[in-house]
Design an enzyme around this catalytic site. Structure first.
Site, PDB file in Angstrom:
ATOM      1  CD  GLU A  49      13.723  28.324  96.485  1.00 51.64           C
ATOM      2  OE1 GLU A  49      14.475  27.715  95.690  1.00 51.64           O
ATOM      3  OE2 GLU A  49      13.578  28.004  97.673  1.00 51.64           O
ATOM      4  CB  CYS A  53      22.999  44.207  47.737  1.00 52.55           C
ATOM      5  SG  CYS A  53      22.302  45.341  46.521  1.00 52.55           S
ATOM      6  CB  CYS A  63      19.254  47.904  46.537  1.00 60.86           C
ATOM      7  SG  CYS A  63      18.521  46.403  47.182  1.00 60.86           S
ATOM      8  CE  LYS A  74      10.178  22.060  83.503  1.00 60.45           C
ATOM      9  NZ  LYS A  74      11.182  21.665  82.552  1.00 60.45           N
ATOM     10  CG  ASP A  81      17.094  26.189  81.563  1.00 63.66           C
ATOM     11  OD1 ASP A  81      17.285  25.009  81.925  1.00 63.66           O
ATOM     12  OD2 ASP A  81      16.717  26.501  80.422  1.00 63.66           O
ATOM     13  CE  LYS A 120      12.848  22.948  87.309  1.00 62.69           C
ATOM     14  NZ  LYS A 120      13.943  22.761  86.359  1.00 62.69           N
ATOM     15  CE1 TYR A 145      21.752  34.806  92.316  1.00 61.64           C
ATOM     16  CE2 TYR A 145      20.947  34.193  90.140  1.00 61.64           C
ATOM     17  CZ  TYR A 145      21.350  35.157  91.043  1.00 61.64           C
ATOM     18  OH  TYR A 145      21.347  36.467  90.665  1.00 61.64           O
ATOM     19  CB  CYS A 164      18.179  45.932  43.297  1.00 57.58           C
ATOM     20  SG  CYS A 164      19.900  45.784  43.808  1.00 57.58           S
ATOM     21  CB  CYS A 220      20.872  42.321  45.087  1.00 56.31           C
ATOM     22  SG  CYS A 220      19.593  42.888  46.217  1.00 56.31           S
TER      23      CYS A 220
END
Ligand code: IVH
Length: 677
Positions: free
Chosen positions: A119, A431, A437, A319, A123, A121, A228, A416, A413
């Site tokens: 199955e 910017c 730029c 795991k 979380d 696992k 589930y 530039c 920026c």
């Protein structure tokens, strides 16, 4: 003979349960939502008039109740155990478990392989659902395994969890499983939080755990959860199936959600195959898992193996490498995107997370950074799940040097030096350098070359970086002036790859009009809008000369998009770029326009694709729909004509049902296309 109120109430409850199961658990509704609602309201009215007819399992009881003063402890009739974790995350872990089981069962090499139910696992967090005579009477968290907390009020908000079991239910049946939050629900929740300027949640598991323990069930309802089943607690009046796999089948038959990604595996080879199969599927799953679980399938074998204090000897969790890791935040840089948007990016001590080494992660924006309180030098949690870009989710409390300054967005920026502006009231900094730029230019070129735009193979970020930094390419049209000689001077550019790029550029010169529009990077114009515009106007010329009013005539184009498109074509420098592209030989293929709708019966129809279709890929389905004149949208609204749903279809399917949008499977789509063709 007319039914008595009691009979009618019973009839309505049965009907609503039946259709709720079709809808939530089987994903195969038969009753239009409006009809469901009508019956639901009838039952509500009946119960209001005859309060004695109300039952604990009535579908009306999913409706939100009062705020509780605190959660009540619940003593579990059968303790809720945990499982041993196999620390070896490689497949060796599966072999070790099988060897242990065989030894403890006293099997020799001459005995056949052991069958295991394998199955996922999940979380999330463990929940015990207690059904008496088939009716959900209580839901409790695991707590310390002996005593949990009563969370029935919140569990009732989870549409997938039946309030009443289907079929011939046992006198008592405790269903155990995992409450979790889907990734899309989690991302959507965080998107809403960001838009509101509120704190984002760390990960789906913590969010689910928090939601389930809310005192006010409205809070839980706003954080959509799923469930589930994977086991049982107390059972009375039921002959248990002889295997774990049979047990899960039986739970599914009772109407409880059971995940399909499970199988009976033979021996260690079977376990390893499952481990690999799930590892490959992990990123594409709509929810987080942290591993797989192997359970000896035979109940008789399970009984022989028994327990080791708090854990069964017949099950093990195997795991996968974690999707969250702790590392050090080395620096915070500011990245400039294609539209000039500034994003703070964390430079990290490289860390292996979610299957790759991550050394950069997004911090989203400065406000979220402040809420998370991260600073250079901190230990931070990095999350990379599925194909979501890695992000910094928070800091690990601990010592930090006193002299580290708070981060501020730069006024100029970083690339530039143009002024940076913050949109009024907004959270975005930009910017103002535009195409001057280099950062914006690089991103604009990458966007132009993208797979869904001009599709120039081989023009990736390293190369664009070099081309712009070396001053070889200053603008989009400059790409088409590249020759093998010019490219060959670049580092790591062999003549062969230079020639390939020149060929790819040549090949890209006849895009569809829609692709060409997308490649220009007009704000608000994504793939769908580009296609809408191309279809409506047919030629580039007509679109470039369209007024805002004419743009608004395009289906699905609103004032914001219309204004953005109009502004774009009103700027001389944009027009110049287009003219230069055309002069360099780029010739967008004109679209048929709207006149030609005889074989195109999906014209004006919007379809939404969700889940995995059995034979068509998403791109293929989209191409077929578009060839029939229809368009594909990413979100479901009242205007959606059809939702095409495949395996693991999620919230879009739910939304379609809520809105009463017709739902088709792939066969339904094919039928529609045949009718259209
Ligand atoms: S079986 C007697 N199966 O993992 C065995 N647990 O420590 C009881 N979990 O808290 C657990 N997916 O919430 C089992 N397919 C699965 C599971 C699963 C997730 C969780 C469970 C428990 C923890 C195990």
């Amino acid at each position: 003979m007319t039914a008595t109120p009691a009979q009618r109430a019973q009839e309505l409850r049965d009907l609503l349960h039946h259709h709720a199961h079709l809808y939530y658990v089987l994903d195969a509704p038969e009753l239009p939502d409006a009809e469901y609602d009508k019956r639901f309201q009838e039952l509500q009215a009946l119960e209001a008039a005859h309060p004695e007819l109300q039952t604990a399992d009535s579908p009306t009881q999913r409706v939100i109740g009062a705020v509780l003063p605190g959660l009540t402890p619940v003593r579990h009739a059968v303790p809720m155990l945990s499982i041993t974790t196999e620390t070896d995350t490689t497949e060796g872990g599966a072999i070790a478990f099988d060897a242990r089981v065989r030894r403890e069962l006293g099997l020799t090499d001459a005995d056949p392989p052991v069958d295991y139910n394998t199955e996922l696992k999940f979380d999330g967090l463990a929940i015990n659902l207690r059904y008496e005579a088939g009716v959900l009477v209580q839901a409790a968290t695991r707590g310390d395994g002996e005593t949990g907390e009563d969370v029935t009020h919140n569990v009732r908000t989870i549409g997938q969890i039946p309030l009443r079991l289907r079929g011939d239910a046992p006198q008592v049946l405790e269903v155990r499983g995992e409450v979790y939050m889907r990734r899309d629900a989690f991302e959507a929740l965080n998107e809403r939080q960001r838009a509101k300027g509120e704190k984002t949640f760390v990960n789906p598991r913590n969010t689910a755990a928090g939601a389930i323990r809310q005192l006010d069930s409205r809070q839980a309802r706003d954080k959509p959860l799923s469930f589930y089943a994977y086991g049982i607690g107390e059972v009375r009046g039921w002959a248990l199936p002889a295997t774990q796999s049979g047990l899960l089948d039986a739970l599914a038959a009772f109407g409880v959600p059971v995940n399909d990604l499970r199988e009976v595996a033979r021996g260690p080879a079977g376990l390893m195959a499952f481990h690999q199969r799930v590892a490959a599927a992990r990123d594409a799953l709509p929810f987080d898992i942290d591993g797989v679980v192997y359970k000896v399938d035979s109940r008789e074998h399970q009984q022989r193996l028994g327990f080791k204090t708090r854990e069964p000897r017949w099950a093990v969790a195997h795991k996968y490498p974690a999707q969250e890791q702790v590392t050090t935040l080395l620096a915070i840089d500011v990245q400039v995107g294609r539209t000039g948007k500034l994003t703070p990016v964390a430079r990290l001590e490289p860390v292996f997370v979610g299957g790759t080494t991550v050394s950069n992660a997004t911090l989203h924006n400065v406000f979220e950074m402040r809420r998370k309180g991260v600073r250079v030098g901190d230990k931070v949690v990095i999350r990379r799940a599925g194909d979501v870009i890695p992000e910094v989710v928070g800091r690990v409390p601990g010592e930090r040097p006193a002299y580290v300054l708070n981060f501020h967005m730069p006024r100029h920026c970083p690339v530039c030096r143009s002024d940076v502006v913050r949109e009024k009231g907004g959270i975005e900094y930009r910017c103002t350098g535009g195409v001057f730029c280099p950062a914006q230019r690089k991103q604009a070129i990458l966007h132009f070359a993208g797979r869904r735009a001009m599709d120039i193979e081989g023009l990736g970020d390293k190369l664009v970086e070099q081309l712009v930094d070396a001053g070889i390419v200053q603008s989009l049209p400059g790409l088409y002036k590249l020759g093998v000689a010019k490219l060959a001077v670049l580092e790591r550019m062999a003549e062969k790859s230079a020639q390939n790029l020149v060929d790819a550029l040549e090949k890209s010169k006849t895009p569809t009009l829609a692709r060409f529009l997308l490649s220009l990077g007009i704000r608000q114009v994504g793939e769908t809008t580009a296609k809408d515009l191309a279809r409506h106007f047919g030629t580039l010329d007509k679109l470039m000369n369209a007024s805002v009013e004419q743009l608004l005539e395009v289906p699905d184009v609103g004032p914001i998009v219309a204004a953005s498109v109009h502004t774009f074509f009103a700027q001389q420098h944009n027009v110049e770029v287009i003219e230069q592209l055309l002069a360099a030989g780029v010739a967008p293929r004109e679209s048929e326009g709207e006149g030609d709708d005889r074989p195109r019966r999906l014209l004006g129809k919007t379809l939404v694709l969700t889940g995995t279709l059995p034979t068509l890929t998403r791109d293929e389905a989209q191409a077929l729909i578009e060839a029939a004149g229809g368009k594909v949208s990413g979100s479901v609204s009242k205007k959606t004509s059809y939702v095409i749903a495949g395996e693991e279809a999620g919230s879009k399917l739910e939304k379609a049902r809520t809105l009463g949008v017709p739902v088709l499977d792939e066969a339904g789509l094919q039928a529609l296309l045949l009718a259209a063709g």
